[in-house]
Design an enzyme around this catalytic site. Structure first.
Site, PDB file in Angstrom:
ATOM      1  CD  GLN A  47      -2.415   1.172   2.821  1.00 29.36           C
ATOM      2  OE1 GLN A  47      -3.456   0.555   2.911  1.00 29.36           O
ATOM      3  NE2 GLN A  47      -1.877   1.812   3.849  1.00 29.36           N
ATOM      4  N   GLY A  48       0.832   2.023  -1.084  1.00 33.79           N
ATOM      5  CA  GLY A  48       1.645   3.223  -1.171  1.00 33.79           C
ATOM      6  C   GLY A  48       0.857   4.464  -0.785  1.00 33.79           C
ATOM      7  CE1 TYR A  49      -3.610   3.777  -0.254  1.00 28.60           C
ATOM      8  CE2 TYR A  49      -4.570   3.990   1.921  1.00 28.60           C
ATOM      9  CZ  TYR A  49      -4.668   3.582   0.603  1.00 28.60           C
ATOM     10  OH  TYR A  49      -5.822   3.000   0.173  1.00 28.60           O
ATOM     11  CB  SER A  50       2.811   7.010   4.803  1.00 27.18           C
ATOM     12  OG  SER A  50       1.736   6.739   5.644  1.00 27.18           O
ATOM     13  CD  GLU A  74      -6.714   0.005   7.973  1.00 27.97           C
ATOM     14  OE1 GLU A  74      -5.660   0.381   8.481  1.00 27.97           O
ATOM     15  OE2 GLU A  74      -7.137   0.427   6.876  1.00 27.97           O
ATOM     16  CB  SER A 130      -1.649   8.703  14.687  1.00 25.57           C
ATOM     17  OG  SER A 130      -2.297   9.967  14.712  1.00 25.57           O
ATOM     18  CG  ASN A 131      -4.363   5.387  18.887  1.00 23.70           C
ATOM     19  OD1 ASN A 131      -4.395   4.848  17.787  1.00 23.70           O
ATOM     20  ND2 ASN A 131      -4.387   4.712  20.017  1.00 23.70           N
ATOM     21  CD  GLU A 132      -1.613  10.712  19.181  1.00 20.51           C
ATOM     22  OE1 GLU A 132      -1.450   9.988  18.185  1.00 20.51           O
ATOM     23  OE2 GLU A 132      -1.282  10.380  20.328  1.00 20.51           O
TER      24      GLU A 132
END
Lengths: 392, 375
Positions: free
Chosen positions: A132-135, A250, A374-376
């Protein structure tokens, strides 16, 4: 036995009752999954998991979440949960399964029939492995700020940029990538979802060593890499919508109580081995965590029931991810504390009459609070979309 | 908040809706009863009886509704949302259930109808003065003498403090018994102890109080189990009431965060505060689902240790989450949240009582651990 999409299906799984279905899955896992790969302390590489997943492919079990007509097991939501629960219960290591987990559902929802016929059979046979090329270096939590450009050139897109934190890209043959196709549009509106063959000039995959000493994620450099325009999934500049449509499932998956439940068994083993099991102070902490996990399971069951009823998950499912991953972290931190000096020894270590990998859960617990939003970020989503608090 | 609701059947939904319609938050009424005996309104109590709420757990054969704990929890949650001072769980649920379980048919026929109609208020005296959660260790002793029983010892944390009749759990050499004593006999030994919400519990000290054997509701080794099971069910329903309280306290806080302006913007737009609000929301959700899971377990027949485990599970979360939301609600409001005039304090003070009564979070975590270990 029937063949769909070149894949044999032993039976109509959904016609079985849940108990019988669970038994069949469990027997297969317990009989044939290599013992030494159970509860691996890190993500396994393809050369390690290959035999097992090729077996799954031959059995027609590689894509439990896909419909029958595309070569999946066609499992209902409840059967799929059982399948996943059993895999987690037995500690089965994942391969780079973004092909079945993400690409399949994406192509089934947004792809053309030609794209499905072209790519899905190879996913089912494990001939192609997808990452998966996301970040990107400059686009983590602010994913929509991604800069990798895809420029139309005749019948191709030419892609240039850098992806990072790409899980198991060194095992992958293909990538589905978010790319910027309209640099002038608003952030989310100039992004397209492209399928890319990684076996070509201009692709450089460099593993990144993590602090646990493992190499699970990579940097992927794309330098004028070409992909045919027919590999555009969904409409041009609508890639954000395509990517977002995958997130709900997810988040329920990452909210499963299985990881923290496993963490508790490690914690108990370490405490017993160190003679701390009956220590009142330890017990206070242990049972507080045990109840944190029990209530995670209560909440998780509520959400799985929604899925099983065939209803849409709301945004509130985000809190499952937060609670599951942070509970696992608190457990892992207590494993470290309880282990005392054994926490400074790598790998499986003899503690009293038990052998346990003290650091494995500690390291394993670090990334789930970061990946998948992220959880934030999850807290931002919950605050604004569920609690209806104002945006700035 | 737009969290997914927990599915329930039609009867429960009807009951919940009628409870929501009936039990409205009335700040003035709550304030009026603070510090004033008996601490709640007996007219409202009879209206609650008229709604059938005091009969929920009583079998139909005994004149009750035989509805089960899910119905009781649905009502209790609405009473919590409205911050009702009426002692529904202690006097409206726990006692009718015990009266219905009485083996003394004559006494049961005499008392149960008055309890269900709300004409008479009953209070259960079971808890040792040291606050232990084990009814088996009650420090009230009973001995039999000439066809009477003689009670000596003490019980504490009795709610409501002022009742018409008291069911006293006492221990004899032959095992426990539950005996009904009228208020005028009890009153000389009764001390009221007022609490943060302006409501009182009682400390009962008896010395050679004589009661007729005919006043014994039940006796023998099974009594402790019966009382413990009734208490566990009460703990679960109390957790539902706490859920109602905390949900409303959280809503008040979120409303405040959306409207209160500082630095030219709503304070709810600050990320630090948003993230804290989310953590409170998570605790609220966990409490809701732990309670729902306990309710389901009881509906599926959980008894004995299994019942105690789910009760402790639900209460440990409810008490923890409830107090966390209460204290954070004060902080997020700022000084206004600490005033008597602002209604949040009514919720917080009621929360303190319910979190502490029938075992707080730490006590239930410990009990959960002991039960899990088989200790």
């Amino acid at each position: 036995m029937s063949f769909r999409y070149g894949v044999p299906q032993e039976r109509d799984w959904n016609a079985l009752d849940d108990v019988e279905f669970r038994r069949i899955i469990r027997v297969e896992f317990e009989t044939n999954y290599p013992t030494e790969l159970r509860y691996a302390p890190r993500r396994l590489r393809w050369h390690e998991t290959k035999d097992w997943y090729l077996r799954m492919a031959r059995k027609g079990w590689i894509a439990p979440n896909w419909p029958l007509e595309y070569g999946g097991m066609g499992l209902s939501a409840s059967k799929l949960l059982i399948f996943q629960e059993e895999a987690e219960r037995w500690g089965i290591g994942r391969y780079q399964d973004h092909g079945t987990l993400m690409l399949g559902p994406v192509l089934l929802r947004w792809g053309t029939e030609e794209q499905r016929r072209r790519y899905l059979p190879d996913v089912l046979s494990c001939k192609s492995i997808w990452c998966q090329g996301y970040s990107e270096p400059g686009a983590g939590s602010d994913l929509a700020g991604l800069k990798t450009r895809a420029v139309r050139d005749g019948n191709d897109f030419v892609i240039t940029g850098q992806k990072i934190w790409t899980t198991l890209a060194h095992d992958a043959t293909h990538m589905f990538a978010l790319t910027r196709t309209d640099p002038d549009a608003k952030k989310q509106e100039g992004i397209s979802f492209l399928l890319v063959d990684l076996a070509q000039k201009g692709v450089t995959v460099r593993p990144i060593r993590d602090m646990a000493g493992h190499e699970e994620f990579c940097e992927v450099f794309l330098d004028e890499v070409r992909t045919p325009a027919s590999n555009l999934v969904g409409e041009l500049n609508k890639g954000w919508t395509v990517a977002k449509s995958l997130l709900g499932f997810e988040r329920i998956h990452v909210g499963s109580p299985k990881m923290p439940e496993y963490g508790l068994t490690v914690l108990e083993a370490v405490a017993r081995a160190r003679g701390m099991w009956d220590d009142p102070l330890f017990r206070e902490k242990y049972y507080a965590l045990k109840l944190d996990v029990a209530h995670l399971a209560d909440a998780y069951n509520h959400f799985t029931a929604i899925v099983i009823r065939g209803e849409q998950l709301g945004q509130d499912v985000s809190y499952l991810k937060i609670w599951a991953t942070e509970t696992f972290q608190r457990i892992a931190d207590l494993v470290l504390e309880t282990a005392g000096p054994f926490a400074a020894i790598n790998g499986t270590v003899q503690v009293g009459n038990t052998s346990v990998d003290v650091l494995a859960s500690f390291y394993k617990a670090r990334t789930p609070t970061i990946y998948g939003g992220s959880n934030e970020i999850q807290r931002n989503i919950l605050a604004q979309q569920v609690l209806d608090l104002p945006r700035r | 908040m737009t969290a997914h609701s927990i599915p329930e059947n039609e009867t429960i939904a009807l009951l919940r809706n009628s409870a929501a319609g009936f039990a409205r938050f009335d700040s003035r009424r709550i304030r009026d009863w603070r510090g004033r005996s008996p601490g709640f309104d007996r007219v409202v109590w009879q209206q609650m009886a008229g709604q059938g709420w005091l009969s929920i757990l009583v079998p139909e054969a005994d004149g009750g509704l035989g509805l089960g704990i899910e119905a009781a929890a649905a009502v209790a949650e609405q009473l919590g949302r409205a911050c009702y001072p009426e002692p529904f769980v202690m006097a409206g649920l726990l006692v009718p259930g015990l009266l219905a379980a009485s083996t003394n048919q004559a006494l049961k026929r005499a008392l149960l109808p008055a309890a269900l109609s709300g004409d008479a208020i009953f209070s259960l005296a079971w808890q040792p003065a040291d606050g232990s959660l084990k009814p088996a260790t009650s420090a009230m002793r009973a001995s039999r003498r000439n066809g009477s029983i003689v009670l000596s010892g003490e019980c504490r944390f009795i709610v409501p403090a002022q009742a018409d009749h008291y069911l006293v759990l006492a221990h004899t050499a032959d095992g426990p018994l539950l005996v009904c004593v009228d208020a005028d006999r009890i009153r000389p030994g009764l001390i009221e102890e007022s609490g943060p919400d302006g409501f009182s519990s009682a400390w009962l000290r008896l010395s050679d109080l004589v009661a007729p054997e005919a006043a014994i509701l039940m006796s023998g080794v099974g009594v402790t189990d019966t009382v413990e099971a009734a208490l566990d069910q009460a703990i679960i329903v109390q957790s539902a009431e706490i859920c109602g309280l905390m949900q409303r306290a959280l809503e008040l806080t979120l409303d405040y965060m959306r409207t209160r302006q500082q630095f030219g913007v709503a304070i709810g737009s600050f990320q630090a505060l948003q993230h804290r609000a989310v953590d409170l929301f998570i605790q609220n959700e966990l409490a809701r689902h732990a309670k729902a899971a306990a309710v389901r377990a009881v509906e599926h027949g959980a008894q004995g240790k299994a019942l105690s485990l789910v009760a402790s599970s639900a209460k440990s979360r409810a008490a923890h989450a409830g107090l966390l939301i209460s204290t954070q609600a004060i902080q997020l409001h700022g000084a206004i949240g600490f005033t008597d005039e602002y209604d949040l304090g009514l919720y917080v003070n009621r929360m303190i009582r319910l979190a502490a009564s029938l075992g707080n979070a730490a006590e239930h975590r410990r009990r959960f651990g002991d039960l899990s270990e088989g200790a």
